[in-house]
Design a protein around this motif. Structure first.
Motif, short mmCIF file in Angstrom:
data_model
loop_
_atom_site.label_atom_id
_atom_site.label_comp_id
_atom_site.label_asym_id
_atom_site.label_seq_id
_atom_site.Cartn_x
_atom_site.Cartn_y
_atom_site.Cartn_z
N GLU A 161 16.14 -1.75 -7.02
CA GLU A 161 16.84 -1.05 -5.94
C GLU A 161 16.56 0.45 -6.00
N GLU A 162 16.65 1.03 -7.20
CA GLU A 162 16.36 2.46 -7.37
C GLU A 162 14.90 2.76 -7.04
N PHE A 163 14.01 1.87 -7.46
CA PHE A 163 12.58 2.02 -7.21
C PHE A 163 12.28 2.06 -5.71
N MET A 164 12.94 1.19 -4.96
CA MET A 164 12.70 1.12 -3.51
C MET A 164 13.42 2.22 -2.75
N GLN A 165 14.61 2.63 -3.18
CA GLN A 165 15.35 3.67 -2.48
C GLN A 165 14.60 5.00 -2.50
N ALA A 166 13.78 5.20 -3.50
CA ALA A 166 13.04 6.47 -3.62
C ALA A 166 12.02 6.66 -2.52
N THR A 167 11.62 5.59 -1.85
CA THR A 167 10.63 5.71 -0.77
C THR A 167 11.28 6.14 0.54
N GLY A 168 12.60 6.21 0.59
CA GLY A 168 13.29 6.67 1.78
C GLY A 168 13.70 5.54 2.70
N LYS A 169 14.37 5.92 3.77
CA LYS A 169 14.84 4.96 4.76
C LYS A 169 14.24 5.32 6.11
N ASP A 229 15.61 6.27 8.90
CA ASP A 229 16.19 7.41 9.60
C ASP A 229 16.32 8.70 8.78
N LYS A 230 16.08 8.60 7.45
CA LYS A 230 16.18 9.82 6.64
C LYS A 230 15.36 9.66 5.36
N PRO A 231 14.85 10.77 4.87
CA PRO A 231 14.08 10.71 3.62
C PRO A 231 15.01 10.52 2.42
N ALA A 232 14.42 10.10 1.31
CA ALA A 232 15.19 9.93 0.09
C ALA A 232 15.63 11.29 -0.45
N THR A 233 16.73 11.28 -1.17
CA THR A 233 17.20 12.51 -1.80
C THR A 233 16.37 12.76 -3.07
N PHE A 234 16.47 13.97 -3.59
CA PHE A 234 15.77 14.30 -4.83
C PHE A 234 16.21 13.37 -5.95
N GLY A 259 13.63 6.68 -9.01
CA GLY A 259 12.50 5.79 -8.74
C GLY A 259 11.35 6.06 -9.69
N PHE A 260 11.06 7.33 -9.92
CA PHE A 260 9.97 7.67 -10.83
C PHE A 260 10.33 7.37 -12.29
N MET A 261 11.59 7.42 -12.61
CA MET A 261 12.01 7.03 -13.96
C MET A 261 11.75 5.54 -14.19
N VAL A 262 11.98 4.72 -13.18
CA VAL A 262 11.69 3.29 -13.29
C VAL A 262 10.18 3.10 -13.45
N ARG A 263 9.41 3.77 -12.61
CA ARG A 263 7.95 3.66 -12.70
C ARG A 263 7.48 4.05 -14.10
N ASN A 264 7.95 5.16 -14.60
CA ASN A 264 7.50 5.66 -15.91
C ASN A 264 7.91 4.73 -17.05
N ASN A 315 0.83 -1.21 0.00
CA ASN A 315 0.00 0.00 0.00
C ASN A 315 0.87 1.26 0.00
N MET A 316 1.94 1.25 0.79
CA MET A 316 2.83 2.40 0.85
C MET A 316 3.44 2.68 -0.52
N ILE A 317 3.89 1.63 -1.18
CA ILE A 317 4.51 1.79 -2.50
C ILE A 317 3.47 2.24 -3.52
#
Length: 84
Positions: free
Chosen positions: A50-58, A60-65, A71-76, A24-26
């Motif tokens: 890996e890129e797709f999942m890293q975009a959701t953040g970690k 202890d810290k949010p994902a970088t721009f 991640g959105f490039m993979v989705r698209n 649901n989060m993804i």
């Protein structure tokens, strides 16, 4: 507030386990349906996943721009709704 596609809202599972929560989060983050998520998981390379999942953040810290952009490039690439 983010506008979610109606078909994505219908695919959100309200009762379920931890895996449903993660799905649901993804789906909400990327605004994709179950079928679109399954297609990405089936067709994407390990590096793209890996890129797709890293975009959701970690935890202890949010994902970088840059991570979000990748991640959105993979989705698209795999979701017809977002292809131009």
């Amino acid at each position: 507030m983010k506008i979610t596609r109606p078909e994505v809202q219908e695919s959100i599972v309200n009762s379920g386990g931890l895996t449903d929560l993660m799905d649901n989060m993804i789906k909400l983050f990327y605004n994709i349906t179950d079928d679109e998520l399954d297609k990405i998981c089936d067709l994407a390379s390990a590096e793209e996943i890996e890129e797709f999942m890293q975009a959701t953040g970690k935890e202890d810290k949010p994902a970088t721009f840059s991570e979000i952009r990748k991640g959105f490039m993979v989705r698209n690439k795999y979701v017809e709704y977002f292809q131009k």
